[in-house]
Design a protein around this motif. Structure first.
Motif, PDB file in Angstrom:
ATOM      1  N   ILE A   1       5.013  19.926   1.924  1.00  0.00           N
ATOM      2  CA  ILE A   1       5.275  18.959   1.139  1.00  0.00           C
ATOM      3  C   ILE A   1       4.362  17.785   1.380  1.00  0.00           C
ATOM      4  CG2 ILE A   1       7.807  19.284   0.927  1.00  0.00           C
ATOM      5  CD1 ILE A   1       8.412  17.624   3.435  1.00  0.00           C
ATOM      6  N   ARG A   2       4.342  17.150   0.381  1.00  0.00           N
ATOM      7  CA  ARG A   2       3.237  15.937   0.347  1.00  0.00           C
ATOM      8  C   ARG A   2       4.260  14.628   0.048  1.00  0.00           C
ATOM      9  NH1 ARG A   2      -1.270  16.072  -3.604  1.00  0.00           N
ATOM     10  NH2 ARG A   2      -2.437  17.169  -1.968  1.00  0.00           N
ATOM     11  N   MET A   3       4.576  13.927   1.122  1.00  0.00           N
ATOM     12  CA  MET A   3       5.563  12.808   1.072  1.00  0.00           C
ATOM     13  C   MET A   3       4.504  11.536   0.856  1.00  0.00           C
ATOM     14  SD  MET A   3       8.349  13.432   4.328  1.00  0.00           S
ATOM     15  CE  MET A   3       6.965  13.433   5.411  1.00  0.00           C
ATOM     16  N   TRP A   4       4.925  10.881  -0.117  1.00  0.00           N
ATOM     17  CA  TRP A   4       4.600   9.450  -0.935  1.00  0.00           C
ATOM     18  C   TRP A   4       5.482   8.338  -0.205  1.00  0.00           C
ATOM     19  CZ3 TRP A   4      -0.357   8.591  -2.429  1.00  0.00           C
ATOM     20  CH2 TRP A   4      -0.910   9.658  -3.097  1.00  0.00           C
ATOM     21  N   ALA A   5       5.132   7.658   0.715  1.00  0.00           N
ATOM     22  CA  ALA A   5       5.895   6.348   1.155  1.00  0.00           C
ATOM     23  C   ALA A   5       5.382   5.026   0.849  1.00  0.00           C
ATOM     24  CB  ALA A   5       6.111   6.751   2.641  1.00  0.00           C
ATOM     25  N   ARG A   6       5.968   4.138   1.022  1.00  0.00           N
ATOM     26  CA  ARG A   6       5.499   2.807   0.891  1.00  0.00           C
ATOM     27  C   ARG A   6       6.205   1.961   1.829  1.00  0.00           C
ATOM     28  NH1 ARG A   6       4.525   0.194  -4.881  1.00  0.00           N
ATOM     29  NH2 ARG A   6       2.627  -0.507  -3.727  1.00  0.00           N
ATOM     30  N   PRO A   7       5.723   0.820   2.285  1.00  0.00           N
ATOM     31  CA  PRO A   7       6.648  -0.325   3.225  1.00  0.00           C
ATOM     32  C   PRO A   7       7.791  -0.674   2.423  1.00  0.00           C
ATOM     33  CG  PRO A   7       4.257  -1.045   3.033  1.00  0.00           C
ATOM     34  CD  PRO A   7       4.472   0.096   2.050  1.00  0.00           C
ATOM     35  N   ALA A   8       9.058  -0.508   3.189  1.00  0.00           N
ATOM     36  CA  ALA A   8      10.225  -0.521   2.502  1.00  0.00           C
ATOM     37  C   ALA A   8      10.520  -1.617   1.685  1.00  0.00           C
ATOM     38  CB  ALA A   8      11.464  -0.417   3.722  1.00  0.00           C
ATOM     39  N   GLU A   9       9.840  -2.689   2.122  1.00  0.00           N
ATOM     40  CA  GLU A   9      10.156  -3.975   1.184  1.00  0.00           C
ATOM     41  C   GLU A   9       9.642  -3.810  -0.309  1.00  0.00           C
ATOM     42  OE1 GLU A   9       9.473  -4.920   5.387  1.00  0.00           O
ATOM     43  OE2 GLU A   9       8.377  -3.786   4.003  1.00  0.00           O
ATOM     44  N   VAL A  10       8.832  -3.012  -0.786  1.00  0.00           N
ATOM     45  CA  VAL A  10       8.459  -2.871  -1.902  1.00  0.00           C
ATOM     46  C   VAL A  10       8.668  -1.480  -2.389  1.00  0.00           C
ATOM     47  CG1 VAL A  10       6.535  -4.600  -1.429  1.00  0.00           C
ATOM     48  CG2 VAL A  10       6.095  -2.015  -1.137  1.00  0.00           C
TER      49      VAL A  10
ATOM     50  N   ARG B   1      12.093  13.742  -8.048  1.00  0.00           N
ATOM     51  CA  ARG B   1      11.399  14.933  -7.512  1.00  0.00           C
ATOM     52  C   ARG B   1      12.133  14.920  -6.057  1.00  0.00           C
ATOM     53  NH1 ARG B   1       5.176  15.824  -8.862  1.00  0.00           N
ATOM     54  NH2 ARG B   1       5.106  13.376  -7.743  1.00  0.00           N
ATOM     55  N   VAL B   2      12.242  13.834  -5.507  1.00  0.00           N
ATOM     56  CA  VAL B   2      12.851  13.774  -4.010  1.00  0.00           C
ATOM     57  C   VAL B   2      14.306  14.045  -3.926  1.00  0.00           C
ATOM     58  CG1 VAL B   2      13.822  11.865  -2.621  1.00  0.00           C
ATOM     59  CG2 VAL B   2      11.437  11.748  -3.441  1.00  0.00           C
ATOM     60  N   ARG B   3      15.173  13.640  -5.096  1.00  0.00           N
ATOM     61  CA  ARG B   3      16.532  14.145  -5.376  1.00  0.00           C
ATOM     62  C   ARG B   3      16.575  15.697  -5.438  1.00  0.00           C
ATOM     63  NH1 ARG B   3      16.496   9.164  -7.803  1.00  0.00           N
ATOM     64  NH2 ARG B   3      16.164   9.953  -9.783  1.00  0.00           N
TER      65      ARG B   3
ATOM     66  N   ASP C   1       8.340   9.480  -3.256  1.00  0.00           N
ATOM     67  CA  ASP C   1       8.017  10.643  -4.218  1.00  0.00           C
ATOM     68  C   ASP C   1       7.483  11.905  -3.098  1.00  0.00           C
ATOM     69  OD1 ASP C   1       7.583  12.095  -6.284  1.00  0.00           O
ATOM     70  OD2 ASP C   1       5.835  11.198  -6.863  1.00  0.00           O
ATOM     71  N   VAL C   2       7.690  13.054  -3.688  1.00  0.00           N
ATOM     72  CA  VAL C   2       7.223  14.087  -2.907  1.00  0.00           C
ATOM     73  C   VAL C   2       6.945  14.989  -4.031  1.00  0.00           C
ATOM     74  CG1 VAL C   2       9.468  15.224  -3.296  1.00  0.00           C
ATOM     75  CG2 VAL C   2       8.124  15.740  -1.468  1.00  0.00           C
ATOM     76  N   GLU C   3       5.567  16.011  -3.510  1.00  0.00           N
ATOM     77  CA  GLU C   3       5.219  17.133  -4.176  1.00  0.00           C
ATOM     78  C   GLU C   3       5.301  18.269  -3.296  1.00  0.00           C
ATOM     79  OE1 GLU C   3       1.023  16.168  -5.902  1.00  0.00           O
ATOM     80  OE2 GLU C   3       1.320  14.033  -4.832  1.00  0.00           O
TER      81      GLU C   3
ATOM     82  N   GLY D   1       0.745  -1.025   0.040  1.00  0.00           N
ATOM     83  CA  GLY D   1      -0.060   0.059  -0.171  1.00  0.00           C
ATOM     84  C   GLY D   1       0.884   1.175  -0.164  1.00  0.00           C
ATOM     85  N   TRP D   2       0.073   2.400   0.164  1.00  0.00           N
ATOM     86  CA  TRP D   2       0.712   3.649   0.224  1.00  0.00           C
ATOM     87  C   TRP D   2       0.384   4.749   1.344  1.00  0.00           C
ATOM     88  CZ3 TRP D   2       3.489   5.467  -4.016  1.00  0.00           C
ATOM     89  CH2 TRP D   2       3.684   4.793  -5.300  1.00  0.00           C
ATOM     90  N   VAL D   3       1.479   5.500   1.672  1.00  0.00           N
ATOM     91  CA  VAL D   3       0.811   6.506   2.911  1.00  0.00           C
ATOM     92  C   VAL D   3       1.312   7.784   2.167  1.00  0.00           C
ATOM     93  CG1 VAL D   3       1.759   7.380   5.150  1.00  0.00           C
ATOM     94  CG2 VAL D   3       1.726   4.983   4.588  1.00  0.00           C
ATOM     95  N   SER D   4       0.317   8.744   2.291  1.00  0.00           N
ATOM     96  CA  SER D   4       0.593  10.119   2.149  1.00  0.00           C
ATOM     97  C   SER D   4       0.643  11.026   2.972  1.00  0.00           C
ATOM     98  CB  SER D   4      -0.787  10.521   0.968  1.00  0.00           C
ATOM     99  OG  SER D   4      -0.663  11.838   0.762  1.00  0.00           O
ATOM    100  N   ILE D   5       1.579  11.886   3.215  1.00  0.00           N
ATOM    101  CA  ILE D   5       1.675  12.685   4.377  1.00  0.00           C
ATOM    102  C   ILE D   5       1.947  14.079   3.877  1.00  0.00           C
ATOM    103  CG2 ILE D   5       3.077  13.307   6.400  1.00  0.00           C
ATOM    104  CD1 ILE D   5       3.836  10.423   6.817  1.00  0.00           C
TER     105      ILE D   5
END
Length: 429
Positions: A271-280, A287-289, A260-262, A213-217
């Motif tokens: 900033i809107r940080m998009w994250a996922r479980p580290a395994e995937v 954009r992050v860089r 990813d980030v917006e 899944g995805w996490v948006s912060i």
């Protein structure tokens, strides 16, 4: 990972014979914290006062931000608890038309990006009065809000938004996953800064999100806070202030990886940080860089690069106070618009009392007839401005500039002007 505990620090001395334990970093445990901005002592910014309470003593707490020299997280010590602030809360997100529209656009974009549909499950943490999840409900997508404030959570349920009244912990995350299944998307807006136990909270996010899944912060960006002198967004509810780098480090403590980030205009620059479980997760986006490179160029990837902000803040204070003093000498009437938390940091740091700001108004009826914390400025209904026809209206929620310039266009009818204090004093006809 920056999660090991440092040795206990020496005490700080505050006056003759007075010692208090020196703070330690909540992310990495280091005792090496560097002063970033000291705004003195203020009351909690959302603790609005009744008429009876303004005759009583009021508790204040130090508002001193420090930067960890090891992991670089900018932070306040946890002098008040989330339970003190959020069990009964004065802020209802839906009173901002532009914020509700922002939430709608996010739901549209996330639905397309993640291919969300009737079989999906969305969780929002700190879901407030259902301002965002109402749009998820409209699309027939299963969802749940996790909201600690009883009063605003009830408002969400009245809109048809399923809402659990709880603070997010790893245990709460496990409970949600067990009862509702893993979430395809966990989203949270302007709450990641409000959590003193950032590691436990992040682990709670990981507990809820599906393994793919995805996490948006969404959270205010320290880079824009510094560049635009947005010191009024510092208050006791905000325990930390993130660069993308420190956000990435915080996510890692819970097994989440930034992908990813917006860059957003909300709250003066977020900033809107998009994250996922580290395994995937895979590799982060270009954009992050790019954002990390911009932060590094601004000096925010070193402790020393945070120096100098306090001096810029004092200049904003001096200009605003000088303007208000001159307006009073000229017999001009100045009132405020809005009673947000950020406004109370500004009022208290600048020492702006009713002799310089007669009152402020707010669209939220919950605040009417009450008084701002610390400076005790009356909060009235917005209609009062048209009745009184003041010379100037000081805009406290300056981050809603476009929305409020339109709402207050009628002030021009009698030659009134709008005053924006941040990032620098600006008087608008």
């Amino acid at each position: 990972m920056l999660t090991d505990n440092a040795a206990a620090p020496d005490a700080e001395t505050h006056g003759p014979g007075v010692e208090v334990p020196a703070p330690t970093c909540r992310l990495c445990g280091s005792a090496q914290l560097r002063s970033f901005l000291d705004l003195g002592a203020t009351p909690p910014c959302e603790r609005i006062l009744t008429a009876e309470e303004i005759e009583e003593p009021e508790v204040t707490y130090p508002l001193h931000v420090r930067v960890c020299e090891r992991c670089l997280l900018a932070q306040l010590p946890p002098l008040i608890t989330p339970e003190d602030t959020f069990t009964e809360y004065a802020y209802f997100s839906s009173f901002s038309t532009s914020w509700v529209e922002h939430a709608r656009r996010f739901v549209d974009d996330a639905t397309a990006r993640l291919d969300l549909g009737p079989e999906s499950f969305v969780v929002e943490v700190a879901s407030n009065d259902g301002y965002l999840l109402q749009h998820v409900v409209e699309r027939g997508i299963r969802c749940l809000g996790v909201e600690p404030s009883v009063n605003v959570g009830e408002a969400a349920r009245e809109k048809g938004v399923p809402t659990l009244t709880a603070f997010l912990t790893p245990e709460t995350g496990d409970q949600v996953r067990e009862e509702h299944g893993p979430a395809d998307l966990v989203c949270l807006n302007n709450v990641y800064a409000h959590i003193p136990d950032v590691i436990g909270f992040t682990r709670g996010l990981r507990s809820m999100v599906a393994d793919d899944g995805w996490v948006s912060i969404e959270v205010q960006h320290l880079l824009t806070l510094v560049e635009r002198t947005q010191f009024d967004t510092i208050y006791h509810e905000h325990f930390q202030y993130y660069t993308l780098l420190t956000g990435q480090r915080a996510l890692a403590t819970g097994g989440l990886a930034l992908v990813d980030v917006e860059l957003l205009d909300t709250h003066g620059g977020s900033i809107r940080m998009w994250a996922r479980p580290a395994e995937v997760a895979g590799d982060p986006s270009e954009r992050v860089r790019e954002v990390l490179a911009a932060e590094e160029a601004a000096g925010l990837h070193t402790p020393e690069g945070h120096d100098g902000f306090a001096e810029a803040v004092s200049r904003v204070r001096d200009d605003l106070v000088a303007f208000l003093v001159e307006a009073r000498r000229e017999g001009r009437k100045v009132v405020g618009y809005g009673a947000p938390g950020k406004g109370n940091t500004l009022l208290n740091y600048c020492g702006i009392r009713p002799d310089m700001l007669a009152y402020t108004v707010d669209r939220n009826p919950y605040k009417h007839g009450k008084f701002t914390p610390g400076m005790r400025i009356p909060v009235l209904a917005p209609e009062r401005i048209a009745a009184d026809r003041p010379d100037y209206v000081l805009i406290l929620p300056w981050n809603l500039r476009d929305e409020l310039v339109e709402q207050l266009s009628y002030v021009r009818e009698w030659g009134g002007k709008l005053v924006f204090p941040i990032p620098e004093l600006e008087v608008v006809s």
